[in-house]
Design a protein around this motif. Structure first.
Motif, PDB file in Angstrom:
ATOM      1  N   ASP A 288       0.845  -1.183   0.000  1.00 45.10           N
ATOM      2  CA  ASP A 288       0.000   0.000   0.000  1.00 45.10           C
ATOM      3  C   ASP A 288       0.883   1.237   0.000  1.00 45.10           C
ATOM      4  N   SER A 289       0.363   2.320  -0.533  1.00 41.88           N
ATOM      5  CA  SER A 289       1.171   3.527  -0.688  1.00 41.88           C
ATOM      6  C   SER A 289       1.658   4.096   0.645  1.00 41.88           C
ATOM      7  N   VAL A 324      -0.633   0.131 -10.536  1.00 46.34           N
ATOM      8  CA  VAL A 324      -1.370   0.630  -9.367  1.00 46.34           C
ATOM      9  C   VAL A 324      -2.756   0.000  -9.362  1.00 46.34           C
ATOM     10  N   LEU A 326      -6.375   0.227  -7.739  1.00 45.09           N
ATOM     11  CA  LEU A 326      -7.195   1.190  -7.021  1.00 45.09           C
ATOM     12  C   LEU A 326      -8.183   0.444  -6.141  1.00 45.09           C
ATOM     13  N   GLU A 331      -4.097   3.342  -2.699  1.00 48.45           N
ATOM     14  CA  GLU A 331      -3.522   2.689  -3.870  1.00 48.45           C
ATOM     15  C   GLU A 331      -2.624   1.534  -3.424  1.00 48.45           C
ATOM     16  N   ASN A 333       0.380  -0.462  -4.722  1.00 50.64           N
ATOM     17  CA  ASN A 333       1.390  -0.288  -5.760  1.00 50.64           C
ATOM     18  C   ASN A 333       2.227  -1.544  -5.968  1.00 50.64           C
TER      19      ASN A 333
END
Length: 342
Positions: A288-289, A324, A326, A331, A333
């Motif tokens: 995860d971002s 990515v 969604l 996001e 990644n």
């Protein structure tokens, strides 16, 4: 000057009101003018000569019987006074309610309304117009483009067709580029599903660093250091950025974002900066971002691999965002990681 409507003039000339309207639109009646949706014709205007039947008479020669039959057939269309409702149009032309309403909104068609019921009433002239619109629509013209052609009065069809061909060809090239990117991204996702967290040795291609800035969140740097170097019609920002992190055995030392472009070879002239290319330790990570633990885990895992394989690093790691996912407001990644080896 006294004026008559198209309906009134049609009774005097013994033709359909649709034909009178056609004469007016074609500019064949001097002094005719349109007020709202109604044509007004000078009462003493002369009936235009209908040249549509002259060709038929030449074709059939002096045979009055054939001339009469052709004249009769042509009059079936030219003097069709039938009135159709919207449901007739939906059912017989295959148009949807929304499409017909949109055509009316932009002025492609202007059906009359029944004085009593206010229902829309379509003449055969409207039907013919709708079929002509469909003709152009099936050749890629948008309703607004068709309206522009109608209003321009342009009679050079080859020019408009040539313009549309160029536009479609350009769109095909764009779609082909999109298709190529989709295929490349799909290949990476398939590879990532099998290779996540595994270490391999892989060659990093040569990349030219066009610009650098502190962090991906340095938005104020984007105008001069990102947008100035990429074509937003062709390139997305994420795929053009690489995070470069310097490190040694004690940990990470610094980080910066690089705007990069693939290069065929190094150019010595000027002060160009390139990423370290060649043999690298390679892996795929996903996180995860907002997951800050990934870098620490990768650091220890990479040094474990290097100790086992008796390799040493050059002290920099390059992290590319390749995909990515969604999910809600977070996001997920997928990163491709290259650690240059000595």
């Amino acid at each position: 000057m006294e004026f008559l409507t198209a309906n009134e003039m049609s009774q005097i000339w013994n033709v359909s009101s649709r034909m009178v309207a056609y004469y007016c639109k074609a500019g064949k009646i001097a002094g005719a003018m349109k007020k709202g949706k109604t044509w007004l014709i000078p009462a003493h205007a002369e009936k235009p000569v209908d040249n549509r039947f002259s060709t038929n008479k030449v074709i059939v020669g002096d045979n009055p019987e054939l001339q009469g039959e052709l004249h009769k057939i042509n009059r079936m269309d030219s003097e069709n006074n039938a009135v159709y409702r919207a449901n007739d149009i939906y059912k017989n032309l295959g148009l949807t309610r929304e499409t017909l309403r949109y055509y009316e909104e932009i002025g492609l068609i202007e059906p009359q309304r029944n004085k009593n019921s206010q229902y829309r009433e379509f003449t055969f002239e409207d039907v013919s117009c709708l079929m002509s619109i469909d003709f152009y629509k099936k050749r890629g013209f948008t309703p607004l483009e068709i309206k522009e052609l109608m209003e321009s009065g342009e009679r050079d069809g080859i020019t408009s067709l040539s313009r549309k061909i160029s536009e479609v060809e350009n769109n095909i090239h764009i779609q082909q580029r999109i298709l190529k990117r989709l295929a490349e991204t799909k290949v990476f996702c398939e590879y990532a599903a099998l290779s996540s967290k595994l270490f391999t040795v892989k060659e990093l291609p040569l990349y030219l660093a066009l610009e650098t800035f502190d962090a991906v969140s340095s938005l104020n740097d984007y105008k001069d250091r990102v947008l100035a170097f990429i074509d937003l019609q062709e390139d997305d920002i994420l795929s053009s950025l690489v995070r470069a992190v310097t490190f040694d055995q004690t940990g990470y030392k610094g980080t910066k974002m690089c705007l990069v472009r693939r290069a065929a070879k190094k150019v010595q002239a000027g002060e160009k900066t390139y990423l370290e290319s060649g043999k690298c330790l390679h892996t795929v990570l996903e996180a995860d971002s907002h997951d800050d633990s990934v870098m620490e885990k990768m650091f220890f895992a990479a040094y474990g691999w290097a100790e086992e394989h008796k390799e040493t690093f050059k002290g920099v790691v390059y992290i590319f965002i390749r995909f990515v996912e969604l999910s809600g407001h977070t996001e997920h990644n997928f990163y491709e990681v290259f650690i240059p080896l000595k």
